[in-house]
Design an enzyme around this catalytic site. Structure first.
Site, PDB file in Angstrom:
ATOM      1  N   THR A 109       0.824  -1.207   0.000  1.00 59.66           N
ATOM      2  CA  THR A 109       0.000   0.000   0.000  1.00 59.66           C
ATOM      3  C   THR A 109       0.859   1.259   0.000  1.00 59.66           C
ATOM      4  O   THR A 109       1.960   1.258   0.552  1.00 59.66           O
ATOM      5  CB  THR A 109      -0.905  -0.003   1.256  1.00 59.66           C
ATOM      6  OG1 THR A 109      -1.484   1.281   1.430  1.00 59.66           O
ATOM      7  CG2 THR A 109      -0.123  -0.320   2.526  1.00 59.66           C
ATOM      8  N   ASP A 110       0.315   2.334  -0.566  1.00 65.63           N
ATOM      9  CA  ASP A 110       1.021   3.625  -0.504  1.00 65.63           C
ATOM     10  C   ASP A 110       1.067   4.158   0.931  1.00 65.63           C
ATOM     11  O   ASP A 110       1.840   5.077   1.228  1.00 65.63           O
ATOM     12  CB  ASP A 110       0.365   4.651  -1.442  1.00 65.63           C
ATOM     13  CG  ASP A 110      -1.093   4.950  -1.121  1.00 65.63           C
ATOM     14  OD1 ASP A 110      -1.674   4.318  -0.216  1.00 65.63           O
ATOM     15  OD2 ASP A 110      -1.669   5.828  -1.795  1.00 65.63           O
ATOM     16  N   GLU A 111       0.260   3.564   1.836  1.00 65.12           N
ATOM     17  CA  GLU A 111       0.233   4.061   3.216  1.00 65.12           C
ATOM     18  C   GLU A 111       1.563   3.828   3.929  1.00 65.12           C
ATOM     19  O   GLU A 111       1.828   4.445   4.959  1.00 65.12           O
ATOM     20  CB  GLU A 111      -0.942   3.431   3.979  1.00 65.12           C
ATOM     21  CG  GLU A 111      -2.262   3.780   3.326  1.00 65.12           C
ATOM     22  CD  GLU A 111      -3.495   3.378   4.121  1.00 65.12           C
ATOM     23  OE1 GLU A 111      -3.433   3.331   5.349  1.00 65.12           O
ATOM     24  OE2 GLU A 111      -4.533   3.123   3.486  1.00 65.12           O
ATOM     25  N   TYR A 130      -1.681  -0.424  11.029  1.00 62.79           N
ATOM     26  CA  TYR A 130      -1.856  -1.146   9.752  1.00 62.79           C
ATOM     27  C   TYR A 130      -0.683  -0.879   8.822  1.00 62.79           C
ATOM     28  O   TYR A 130      -0.023  -1.809   8.322  1.00 62.79           O
ATOM     29  CB  TYR A 130      -3.171  -0.728   9.085  1.00 62.79           C
ATOM     30  CG  TYR A 130      -3.220  -1.072   7.594  1.00 62.79           C
ATOM     31  CD1 TYR A 130      -3.285  -2.394   7.175  1.00 62.79           C
ATOM     32  CD2 TYR A 130      -3.197  -0.058   6.629  1.00 62.79           C
ATOM     33  CE1 TYR A 130      -3.312  -2.716   5.812  1.00 62.79           C
ATOM     34  CE2 TYR A 130      -3.236  -0.366   5.270  1.00 62.79           C
ATOM     35  CZ  TYR A 130      -3.285  -1.696   4.864  1.00 62.79           C
ATOM     36  OH  TYR A 130      -3.302  -2.012   3.530  1.00 62.79           O
ATOM     37  N   LYS A 190       2.397  -3.309   7.284  1.00 60.22           N
ATOM     38  CA  LYS A 190       2.655  -3.515   5.845  1.00 60.22           C
ATOM     39  C   LYS A 190       4.099  -3.110   5.512  1.00 60.22           C
ATOM     40  O   LYS A 190       4.766  -3.758   4.709  1.00 60.22           O
ATOM     41  CB  LYS A 190       1.665  -2.712   4.993  1.00 60.22           C
ATOM     42  CG  LYS A 190       0.216  -3.157   5.088  1.00 60.22           C
ATOM     43  CD  LYS A 190      -0.042  -4.568   4.578  1.00 60.22           C
ATOM     44  CE  LYS A 190       0.127  -4.708   3.081  1.00 60.22           C
ATOM     45  NZ  LYS A 190      -0.274  -6.068   2.621  1.00 60.22           N
TER      46      LYS A 190
HETATM   47  P1  NAD Z   1      -9.533  -7.678   2.579  1.00 65.76           P
HETATM   48  O1  NAD Z   1      -9.518  -7.341   4.031  1.00 65.76           O
HETATM   49  O2  NAD Z   1     -10.766  -7.452   1.787  1.00 65.76           O
HETATM   50  O3  NAD Z   1      -9.149  -9.227   2.380  1.00 65.76           O
HETATM   51  C1  NAD Z   1      -8.124  -9.849   3.115  1.00 65.76           C
HETATM   52  C2  NAD Z   1      -8.250 -11.365   2.917  1.00 65.76           C
HETATM   53  O4  NAD Z   1      -7.165 -11.989   3.620  1.00 65.76           O
HETATM   54  C3  NAD Z   1      -9.555 -11.949   3.484  1.00 65.76           C
HETATM   55  O5  NAD Z   1     -10.141 -12.818   2.546  1.00 65.76           O
HETATM   56  C4  NAD Z   1      -9.104 -12.680   4.733  1.00 65.76           C
HETATM   57  O6  NAD Z   1      -9.921 -13.795   5.043  1.00 65.76           O
HETATM   58  C5  NAD Z   1      -7.696 -13.102   4.338  1.00 65.76           C
HETATM   59  N1  NAD Z   1      -6.813 -13.352   5.495  1.00 65.76           N
HETATM   60  C6  NAD Z   1      -6.632 -12.538   6.571  1.00 65.76           C
HETATM   61  N2  NAD Z   1      -5.756 -13.112   7.423  1.00 65.76           N
HETATM   62  C7  NAD Z   1      -5.367 -14.292   6.861  1.00 65.76           C
HETATM   63  C8  NAD Z   1      -4.469 -15.315   7.258  1.00 65.76           C
HETATM   64  N3  NAD Z   1      -3.780 -15.265   8.404  1.00 65.76           N
HETATM   65  N4  NAD Z   1      -4.301 -16.383   6.435  1.00 65.76           N
HETATM   66  C9  NAD Z   1      -5.000 -16.470   5.267  1.00 65.76           C
HETATM   67  N5  NAD Z   1      -5.870 -15.530   4.861  1.00 65.76           N
HETATM   68  C10 NAD Z   1      -6.051 -14.448   5.644  1.00 65.76           C
HETATM   69  O7  NAD Z   1      -8.301  -6.903   1.965  1.00 65.76           O
HETATM   70  P2  NAD Z   1      -8.162  -6.205   0.531  1.00 65.76           P
HETATM   71  O8  NAD Z   1      -8.762  -4.856   0.596  1.00 65.76           O
HETATM   72  O9  NAD Z   1      -8.596  -7.159  -0.519  1.00 65.76           O
HETATM   73  O10 NAD Z   1      -6.578  -6.023   0.473  1.00 65.76           O
HETATM   74  C11 NAD Z   1      -5.751  -7.046  -0.103  1.00 65.76           C
HETATM   75  C12 NAD Z   1      -4.300  -6.611   0.010  1.00 65.76           C
HETATM   76  O11 NAD Z   1      -4.117  -5.352  -0.648  1.00 65.76           O
HETATM   77  C13 NAD Z   1      -3.849  -6.389   1.468  1.00 65.76           C
HETATM   78  O12 NAD Z   1      -2.538  -6.887   1.590  1.00 65.76           O
HETATM   79  C14 NAD Z   1      -3.886  -4.879   1.642  1.00 65.76           C
HETATM   80  O13 NAD Z   1      -2.914  -4.454   2.584  1.00 65.76           O
HETATM   81  C15 NAD Z   1      -3.528  -4.424   0.240  1.00 65.76           C
HETATM   82  N6  NAD Z   1      -4.063  -3.085  -0.122  1.00 65.76           N
HETATM   83  C16 NAD Z   1      -5.402  -2.847  -0.068  1.00 65.76           C
HETATM   84  C17 NAD Z   1      -5.887  -1.597  -0.456  1.00 65.76           C
HETATM   85  C18 NAD Z   1      -7.360  -1.293  -0.470  1.00 65.76           C
HETATM   86  O14 NAD Z   1      -7.733  -0.160  -0.834  1.00 65.76           O
HETATM   87  N7  NAD Z   1      -8.251  -2.225  -0.130  1.00 65.76           N
HETATM   88  C19 NAD Z   1      -5.000  -0.607  -0.866  1.00 65.76           C
HETATM   89  C20 NAD Z   1      -3.633  -0.888  -0.881  1.00 65.76           C
HETATM   90  C21 NAD Z   1      -3.176  -2.147  -0.534  1.00 65.76           C
HETATM   91  P1  TYD Z   2     -10.762   3.914   4.318  1.00 68.23           P
HETATM   92  O1  TYD Z   2     -11.728   3.411   3.286  1.00 68.23           O
HETATM   93  O2  TYD Z   2     -10.855   3.360   5.697  1.00 68.23           O
HETATM   94  O3  TYD Z   2      -9.289   3.746   3.722  1.00 68.23           O
HETATM   95  P2  TYD Z   2      -7.856   4.258   4.303  1.00 68.23           P
HETATM   96  O4  TYD Z   2      -8.016   4.721   5.686  1.00 68.23           O
HETATM   97  O5  TYD Z   2      -7.028   3.031   4.204  1.00 68.23           O
HETATM   98  O6  TYD Z   2      -7.414   5.354   3.369  1.00 68.23           O
HETATM   99  O7  TYD Z   2     -10.944   5.483   4.441  1.00 68.23           O
HETATM  100  C1  TYD Z   2     -10.790   6.337   3.325  1.00 68.23           C
HETATM  101  C2  TYD Z   2     -10.858   7.759   3.836  1.00 68.23           C
HETATM  102  O8  TYD Z   2     -12.192   8.007   4.317  1.00 68.23           O
HETATM  103  C3  TYD Z   2      -9.928   8.036   5.002  1.00 68.23           C
HETATM  104  O9  TYD Z   2      -9.443   9.375   4.895  1.00 68.23           O
HETATM  105  C4  TYD Z   2     -10.823   7.909   6.224  1.00 68.23           C
HETATM  106  C5  TYD Z   2     -12.167   8.385   5.700  1.00 68.23           C
HETATM  107  N1  TYD Z   2     -13.363   7.753   6.318  1.00 68.23           N
HETATM  108  C6  TYD Z   2     -14.382   8.563   6.817  1.00 68.23           C
HETATM  109  O10 TYD Z   2     -14.305   9.803   6.772  1.00 68.23           O
HETATM  110  N2  TYD Z   2     -15.483   7.944   7.361  1.00 68.23           N
HETATM  111  C7  TYD Z   2     -15.593   6.584   7.438  1.00 68.23           C
HETATM  112  O11 TYD Z   2     -16.624   6.088   7.969  1.00 68.23           O
HETATM  113  C8  TYD Z   2     -14.540   5.772   6.916  1.00 68.23           C
HETATM  114  C9  TYD Z   2     -14.616   4.255   6.984  1.00 68.23           C
HETATM  115  C10 TYD Z   2     -13.436   6.399   6.364  1.00 68.23           C
END
Ligand code: NAD
Ligand code: TYD
Length: 356
Positions: free
Chosen positions: A136-138, A161, A165
């Site tokens: 993630t960019d975070e 979080y 990562k």
């Molecule tokens: P998500 O929370 O929707 O899914 C995570 C999955 O991992 C779930 O299916 C969960 O059951 C599984 N999991 C959790 N712990 C586990 C374990 N110990 N063993 C096996 N499986 C396990 O997450 P996502 O949004 O699909 O994100 C996927 C990846 O992308 C993550 O690594 C996250 O850090 C990264 N990412 C997500 C975003 C975003 O916007 N969602 C952005 C940047 C990076």
């Molecule tokens: P989120 O979807 O949790 O992603 P991330 O924190 O990983 O960027 O949140 C996106 C943005 O929206 C973040 O600035 C937090 C804000 N946010 C709210 O303002 N209200 C909410 O209920 C949630 C879940 C997020």
């Protein structure tokens, strides 16, 4: 550099991004076998994968990435030549109330996968191998009003979080530098699209608007996120996996910076017309609430390395992607209802019998 995987281990494939990736990768690569290892935490939903469950190239294994013996057996049995590692605890707010599981899954779990991948790659089971860490960019921390994250930006994670990562990303780097493991590392901005768990901002807004519930905006609503459609993310991962030089890091972004409040207003207005409500009606649901501790102010990705080296660019604009996403949620209200009621947690038993 060209790499054609024959058998991929996908971790966390029942989650939001992993399930979208499985759909697109299976469709684009019918000759490749996929094993999906997922523990089915609250974020894992097998309903995301019902249309691939019977595909003979796909196998689901319920289990923990931290279970070294299980990981090792999958790597050998399936002759895995690529690991695409999505599994994680992924929600910032949960990492503030309970950081420990984030370290266990995201750091220690990644270390187990790396170690078992190293053993497997050093055996003679496969000739070529890739380990792709989805990040993630975070990990780069927070930006001021200007500038972009590049791959050279120092890691400066601010939430439990993002710290977990960043720790995992550094382990991936270490396995490449120390053991020569052919690793890849992508770091993307906020994703949106189908199958997004409704605790995250965009699906939460859609769900709450449909149900006329308050829309909680943290702080002043002026935090900026850079949005990437999950299908663009999936296509970028495929390009990196097949064509990037081992050891490389790539940012993935959609060139879509939005202030939170502007997104909230946009989603409210698009749903006013779709739900046949008065113009401005949904905006009345907006409720400013206490800010998230350590809330990063702005994320913005410079993805020019990916464009210049590998020729990848996003296809979605935010306007086209958000309209399609809203329509997906309106068409899949049963999916959302199953998640909010908890029914989705019973799909494993329905499909595969008792949990092991
Ligand atoms: P998500 O929370 O929707 O899914 C995570 C999955 O991992 C779930 O299916 C969960 O059951 C599984 N999991 C959790 N712990 C586990 C374990 N110990 N063993 C096996 N499986 C396990 O997450 P996502 O949004 O699909 O994100 C996927 C990846 O992308 C993550 O690594 C996250 O850090 C990264 N990412 C997500 C975003 C975003 O916007 N969602 C952005 C940047 C990076
Ligand atoms: P989120 O979807 O949790 O992603 P991330 O924190 O990983 O960027 O949140 C996106 C943005 O929206 C973040 O600035 C937090 C804000 N946010 C709210 O303002 N209200 C909410 O209920 C949630 C879940 C997020």
């Amino acid at each position: 550099m060209s790499f054609t995987p024959a058998s991929i281990l996908i971790t966390g494939g029942a989650g939001f991004i992993g399930s979208n990736f499985i759909h697109s990768f299976l469709a684009n690569n019918p000759g490749c076998r996929i094993t999906n290892l997922d523990m089915l935490t609250y974020a894992g939903n097998l309903k995301n994968l019902t249309d691939v469950a019977e595909n003979s190239q796909y196998r689901f294994v319920k289990g923990d990435i931290g279970d070294a013996a299980l990981v090792a057996s999958i790597l050998v049995q399936e002759k895995v030549d690529a690991v695409v590692h999505f599994a994680a605890e992924s929600h910032v707010d949960r990492s503030i109330t309970g950081p420990e599981i984030f370290v266990r899954t995201n750091v220690l779990g990644t270390q187990v996968l790396l170690e078992e991948s190293r053993r497997h790659w050093q055996s003679d089971v496969v000739t070529d191998f890739r380990f792709l860490q989805i990040s993630t960019d975070e990990v780069y921390g927070s930006l001021g009003d200007t500038g972009f994250f590049t791959e050279e930006t120092p890691l400066a994670a601010n939430s439990p979080y993002s710290a977990s990562k960043a720790g995992a990303d550094l382990l991936v780097r270490a396995y490449h530098e120390t053991f020569g493991l052919p690793t890849l590392n992508t770091r993307c901005s906020n994703n949106y699209g189908p199958y997004h768990f409704p605790e995250k901002l965009i699906p939460l807004l859609i769900h709450n608007i449909i149900n006329k519930k308050p829309l909680p905006i943290y702080g002043d609503g002026l935090n900026v996120r850079d949005w990437l459609h999950v299908r663009d993310h999936a296509s970028a991962i495929e390009v990196v996996l097949k064509t990037a030089q081992p050891g490389s890091v790539y940012n993935i972004g959609g060139n879509n910076e939005w202030k939170n409040i502007d997104i909230v207003n946009l989603v409210c207005d698009l749903l006013d017309s779709r739900l046949k409500r008065e113009p401005g009606e949904n905006r009345q649901l907006i409720s400013f609430v206490k800010d998230r501790p350590g809330h990063d102010r702005r994320y913005a990705i410079d993805a020019s390395r990916l464009k210049n080296d590998l020729g990848w660019e996003p296809e979605y604009t935010f306007e086209s992607g958000i309209a399609e996403t809203i329509d997906w949620y309106l068409d899949h209200q049963e999916w959302v209802a199953d998640v909010t009621s908890g029914t989705y947690l019973t799909y494993y038993e329905k499909q595969y019998g008792e949990r092991p």
